[in-house]
Design a protein around this motif. Structure first.
Motif, PDB file in Angstrom:
ATOM      1  N   VAL A 194       0.829  -1.220   0.000  1.00  0.00           N
ATOM      2  CA  VAL A 194       0.000   0.000   0.000  1.00  0.00           C
ATOM      3  C   VAL A 194       0.860   1.266   0.000  1.00  0.00           C
ATOM      4  O   VAL A 194       2.008   1.242   0.449  1.00  0.00           O
ATOM      5  N   LYS A 233       2.630  -5.031   3.413  1.00  0.00           N
ATOM      6  CA  LYS A 233       3.792  -4.140   3.444  1.00  0.00           C
ATOM      7  C   LYS A 233       3.336  -2.696   3.297  1.00  0.00           C
ATOM      8  O   LYS A 233       2.958  -2.267   2.215  1.00  0.00           O
ATOM      9  N   PRO A 234       3.339  -1.959   4.409  1.00  0.00           N
ATOM     10  CA  PRO A 234       2.983  -0.540   4.286  1.00  0.00           C
ATOM     11  C   PRO A 234       4.145   0.249   3.704  1.00  0.00           C
ATOM     12  O   PRO A 234       5.254  -0.267   3.559  1.00  0.00           O
ATOM     13  N   GLY A 252       8.619  -1.731   5.058  1.00  0.00           N
ATOM     14  CA  GLY A 252       9.896  -1.662   4.339  1.00  0.00           C
ATOM     15  C   GLY A 252       9.744  -0.838   3.083  1.00  0.00           C
ATOM     16  O   GLY A 252       8.638  -0.396   2.744  1.00  0.00           O
ATOM     17  N   ARG A 284      11.412  -0.140  -1.114  1.00  0.00           N
ATOM     18  CA  ARG A 284      11.327  -0.772  -2.432  1.00  0.00           C
ATOM     19  C   ARG A 284      11.919  -2.180  -2.445  1.00  0.00           C
ATOM     20  O   ARG A 284      11.352  -3.099  -3.009  1.00  0.00           O
ATOM     21  N   PHE A 343      -1.733  -4.492  -5.197  1.00  0.00           N
ATOM     22  CA  PHE A 343      -0.850  -3.330  -5.063  1.00  0.00           C
ATOM     23  C   PHE A 343      -1.630  -2.050  -5.311  1.00  0.00           C
ATOM     24  O   PHE A 343      -2.415  -1.962  -6.256  1.00  0.00           O
ATOM     25  N   GLY A 365      -0.503   1.974  -5.794  1.00  0.00           N
ATOM     26  CA  GLY A 365       0.646   2.869  -5.870  1.00  0.00           C
ATOM     27  C   GLY A 365       0.776   3.439  -7.267  1.00  0.00           C
ATOM     28  O   GLY A 365      -0.203   3.526  -8.012  1.00  0.00           O
ATOM     29  N   SER A 366       1.993   3.799  -7.628  1.00  0.00           N
ATOM     30  CA  SER A 366       2.196   4.488  -8.903  1.00  0.00           C
ATOM     31  C   SER A 366       2.104   3.515 -10.080  1.00  0.00           C
ATOM     32  O   SER A 366       2.369   2.317  -9.940  1.00  0.00           O
ATOM     33  N   GLU A 375      -4.096  -1.004  -8.330  1.00  0.00           N
ATOM     34  CA  GLU A 375      -4.811   0.280  -8.241  1.00  0.00           C
ATOM     35  C   GLU A 375      -3.757   1.362  -8.413  1.00  0.00           C
ATOM     36  O   GLU A 375      -2.955   1.594  -7.507  1.00  0.00           O
ATOM     37  N   GLY A 409      -3.940   8.295 -11.417  1.00  0.00           N
ATOM     38  CA  GLY A 409      -5.086   8.876 -12.115  1.00  0.00           C
ATOM     39  C   GLY A 409      -4.772  10.291 -12.568  1.00  0.00           C
ATOM     40  O   GLY A 409      -3.794  10.894 -12.128  1.00  0.00           O
ATOM     41  N   CYS A 451      -5.444   9.497  -5.740  1.00  0.00           N
ATOM     42  CA  CYS A 451      -5.572   9.032  -7.114  1.00  0.00           C
ATOM     43  C   CYS A 451      -6.873   9.535  -7.744  1.00  0.00           C
ATOM     44  O   CYS A 451      -6.977   9.618  -8.954  1.00  0.00           O
ATOM     45  N   GLU A 482       0.290  13.356 -13.351  1.00  0.00           N
ATOM     46  CA  GLU A 482      -0.402  13.329 -12.056  1.00  0.00           C
ATOM     47  C   GLU A 482       0.427  14.155 -11.071  1.00  0.00           C
ATOM     48  O   GLU A 482       1.520  13.744 -10.675  1.00  0.00           O
ATOM     49  N   SER A 509      -4.593   3.059 -15.322  1.00  0.00           N
ATOM     50  CA  SER A 509      -4.928   3.257 -13.908  1.00  0.00           C
ATOM     51  C   SER A 509      -5.068   1.942 -13.159  1.00  0.00           C
ATOM     52  O   SER A 509      -5.326   1.955 -11.949  1.00  0.00           O
TER      53      SER A 509
END
Ligand code: NAD
Length: 495
Positions: free
Chosen positions: A150, A176-177, A207, A209, A226, A228-229, A250, A253, A285, A384, A456
């Motif tokens: 996330v 994994k935050p 953690g 990347r 997932f 994110g970007s 997800e 946008g 987003c 974005e 997206s």
């Protein structure tokens, strides 16, 4: 100081295999407010092993849906008991205003868990179908071990939108935050522990990347979910393809709001502020950042939006009156200011904001910002921005408005305004995006499938569609009729 020294793996708190720590900064004060272990690839390995055990041999996937629902409700109760602490923690680590966090993060996150508890009680996990030629049984089985990754802008809501349906389906999860916002995830793990979820059903390893990449690549993971970007999402999809792992993404946008010729200026301006500038500090987003207006009304609407932007209470996110707080980090603040500079350089007209607000010498603040005279080829319209910046873009005729709205690689959401909501809805059907908001109805609903067209993302969060993301259909052909020997099934006639 909010400090957790251990990771949550296999139903207990265990030390990390590495010495690293993540220091969490409050973006409003620049002070360190928390510390958690920086999960290593070896920690991820342990967490996936624990989830694997829970899934392969533990009770969770074999429990009845009712029993899983009861456990999810217990977890929601344990989170409800921490709701105040949860909101304060999210505000502290994200810089998002507490009022927004309570309404749009803490409550809907808990509601998502309850929603999936309800949904799983009424879902048919097994059904007999007549078939085209002969009956069969359709079973819906959990996908397995799920890696849930996330971003920092929706740390708990994003996590619960994944944990809810994944656990309801019978999967085991490694969460994994983001390294910017790991603190609130520890409250989720505490709630899972208090609710006595079986060991290994939910594991938490924060953690960056490297840890995320190790989790995605781990052969014990069956599915990656997932948020994110788009850039990272594409990388994850490529890694998953190697082993044909399931994934749902997800991603980013770049939504447009189409303002039709008869839309009332004041309501449009209030909506533009709510759906763009104070929508999660602009770090969302679903920010409706491009405002497409009839050319004849550009001056009037840009003026109304600028006036509404000027009235936004900017300040300490812990103050319930604040509606716009700081950006997540200095780097991100500088990135947003870089977009402002590029807009000016490309000839857009700045009608409000664009700087660090006066008097804010601490924290990563940016003024609510409005550009007009923008065309869709400028960087501020194409990319974005992920900050409190609106771009007013004039159009000539409805056809052109729809074309500009769709002239983006993204397709997450969009909006339309008109005096008649049905007229707006008709134009909305022409926007290639997953969620359309008519006349300012920006809403997310635990029962509404949310997700993106185009770049997206893939898959949906919310509603039964999200539960289906964590289930694999299995068809079982049973011998037809009583007394028939279960011999070789195929007669050679498969038509
Ligand atoms: P990001 O892609 O940089 O990071 C997201 C998460 O992925 C973080 O936890 C990060 O540590 C992890 N990560 C980074 N590289 C990884 C890798 N190679 N393998 C595995 N994990 C990795 O995104 P961000 O900057 O944290 O979040 C902002 C982005 O998220 C924006 O583009 C925004 O639009 C998007 N977002 C989308 C939605 C949606 O529902 N569509 C919701 C919120 C945010």
């Amino acid at each position: 100081m909010h400090a957790w020294d251990e990771l949550y793996i296999g139903g207990t708190w265990v030390p990390s295999t590495g010495p690293g720590r993540i220091e969490v900064e409050n973006p409003a004060t620049e002070r360190t407010v928390g510390r958690v272990p920086d999960g290593t690839p070896a920690d991820m390995e342990r967490a996936v092993d624990a989830a694997r055990d829970a899934f392969d041999t533990g009770p969770w996937p074999r429990m009845t849906p009712d029993d899983r629902a009861a456990a999810l409700e217990d977890m929601a109760d344990a989170l409800t008991a921490r709701a105040g602490e949860l909101a304060v923690t999210i505000t502290m680590e994200t810089g998002l205003p507490i009022t927004i966090v309570e309404l749009a993060h803490a409550r809907p996150a808990i509601a998502a868990l309850r929603h999936y508890a309800r949904l799983v009680r009424t879902t048919a996990f097994e059904e007999d179908r007549p078939g085209a030629r002969s009956p069969f049984r359709l079973r819906r089985l959990p996908s397995g071990v799920v890696a849930a990754i996330v971003p920092w802008n929706i740390p708990v809501l994003g996590a619960c939108a994944k944990i809810g349906p994944a656990l309801a389906a019978g999967c085991a999860v490694v969460l994994k935050p983001s390294p910017e916002t790991p603190l609130s995830a520890f409250l989720l793990a505490e709630a899972a522990h208090e609710a006595r979820l079986p060991p290994g059903v939910l594991n938490l390893v924060p953690g960056g990347r490297e840890a995320g990449a190790a989790l995605v690549a781990h052969p014990g993971v069956d599915k990656v979910t997932f948020t994110g970007s788009t850039a990272v999402g594409k990388r994850i999809a490529a890694v998953c393809a190697e082993r044909m792992k399931r994934y749902s993404l997800e991603l980013g946008g770049n939504a447009a709001t189409i303002v039709l010729d008869d839309a009332p200026a004041e309501r449009v301006a209030a909506g533009a502020v709510a759906m763009g500038l104070i929508n999660n500090n602009g770090e969302a987003c679903i920010v409706q950042g491009r405002i497409l207006v009839p050319r004849a009304r550009e001056k009037e609407l840009a003026g109304a939006i600028a006036a509404a932007a000027g009235a936004i209470p900017v300040g300490d996110p812990a103050d319930p009156r604040t509606l716009l707080g700081p950006m997540i980090t200095r780097t991100h603040r500088d990135r947003v200011l870089g977009y402002v500079a590029s807009g000016i350089a490309e000839g857009a007209e700045l009608v409000h904001g664009g700087r660090v607000p006066a008097g804010f010498d601490r924290g990563w603040y940016v003024e609510p910002t409005v550009f007009t005279g923008v065309h869709n080829g400028m960087r501020i319209a194409r990319e974005e921005i992920f900050g409190p910046v609106l771009t007013v873009i004039p159009y000539d005729g409805e056809e052109e408005a729809v074309a500009i709205a769709n002239d983006t690689e993204y397709g997450l959401s969009g909006s339309v305004w008109a005096a008649d909501p049905e007229r707006a809805a008709a134009v909305g059907t022409r926007i290639r995006a997953g969620s359309i908001f008519v006349n300012g109805t920006l809403r997310l609903d635990a029962d509404a499938p949310f997700g993106g067209f185009k770049e997206s993302g893939i898959g949906r969060e919310g509603g039964p569609e999200a539960l289906a993301e964590y289930l694999e259909p299995q068809v079982m052909f049973l011998p037809a009729g009583e007394g028939r020997a279960p011999g070789p099934a195929l007669s050679g006639d498969l038509t």
